[in-house]
Design an enzyme around this catalytic site. Sequence first.
Site, mmCIF file in Angstrom:
data_model
loop_
_atom_site.group_PDB
_atom_site.id
_atom_site.type_symbol
_atom_site.label_atom_id
_atom_site.label_comp_id
_atom_site.label_asym_id
_atom_site.label_seq_id
_atom_site.Cartn_x
_atom_site.Cartn_y
_atom_site.Cartn_z
ATOM 1 N N SER A 1 0.707 -1.095 0.053
ATOM 2 C CA SER A 1 -0.027 0.061 0.086
ATOM 3 C C SER A 1 0.832 1.181 -0.065
ATOM 4 O O SER A 1 0.360 2.231 -0.467
ATOM 5 C CB SER A 1 -0.994 -0.012 1.013
ATOM 6 O OG SER A 1 -0.118 0.148 2.361
ATOM 7 N N LYS B 1 1.087 4.816 6.830
ATOM 8 C CA LYS B 1 0.673 5.574 5.657
ATOM 9 C C LYS B 1 1.096 6.755 5.748
ATOM 10 O O LYS B 1 1.954 7.096 6.612
ATOM 11 C CB LYS B 1 -0.867 5.670 5.835
ATOM 12 C CG LYS B 1 -1.905 4.290 6.025
ATOM 13 C CD LYS B 1 -1.888 3.517 4.712
ATOM 14 C CE LYS B 1 -2.556 2.069 5.013
ATOM 15 N NZ LYS B 1 -2.287 1.226 3.808
#
Length: 184
Positions: free
Chosen positions: A39, A80
């Site tokens: 991701s 993230k």
Amino acid sequence: MSSAKNETWEWTKALFVALLLAVLIRYFLFAPIVVDGESMMPTLHDQDRLIVNKIGYTIGSPERFDIIVFHATSEKDYIKRIIGLPGESIRYENDILYVDGEPIDEPYLDFYKQQVTDGGSLTYDFTLEEVTGEYVVPEGHYFVLGDNRRHSKDSRNIGNVPKEEFVGKANIVFWPLSDIRIAK
């Protein structure tokens, strides 16, 4: 006999102090983290190993584009990038990030945007309100996205992340050795 006993005792104390320092540093200051998944590609790769600074945000504040590790669930931590800060409105339109209506450049996405060949965009159009139900990022919360926007479970799915769930800021990639670098 007494000097051998003394030397053993000194070594035992030294090892105990070293172990105690290692535990304190690991628990309060820095922690190794392994990237699990794709991701954050191309910035971070699956199985990269990072050093996470756990104390940085007690001294300073999170900033836009910091790469953070946070507790997403009781069993899983996510890594993230911070996109939205408290009090900001966020939207994406035609693959451009808008913060409070102003376009913001995301140069770390240039590589991935060039790889999109199906005529679509890397980041689909959305507003903060559409994905979280909030008009602005609430106080004490942050809006985070993975760099691999088409394959990331992030604030678009899990909502804004409370600061108290932060583990820390990803600072250094230390493995693989051929790819040692500062995480940006």
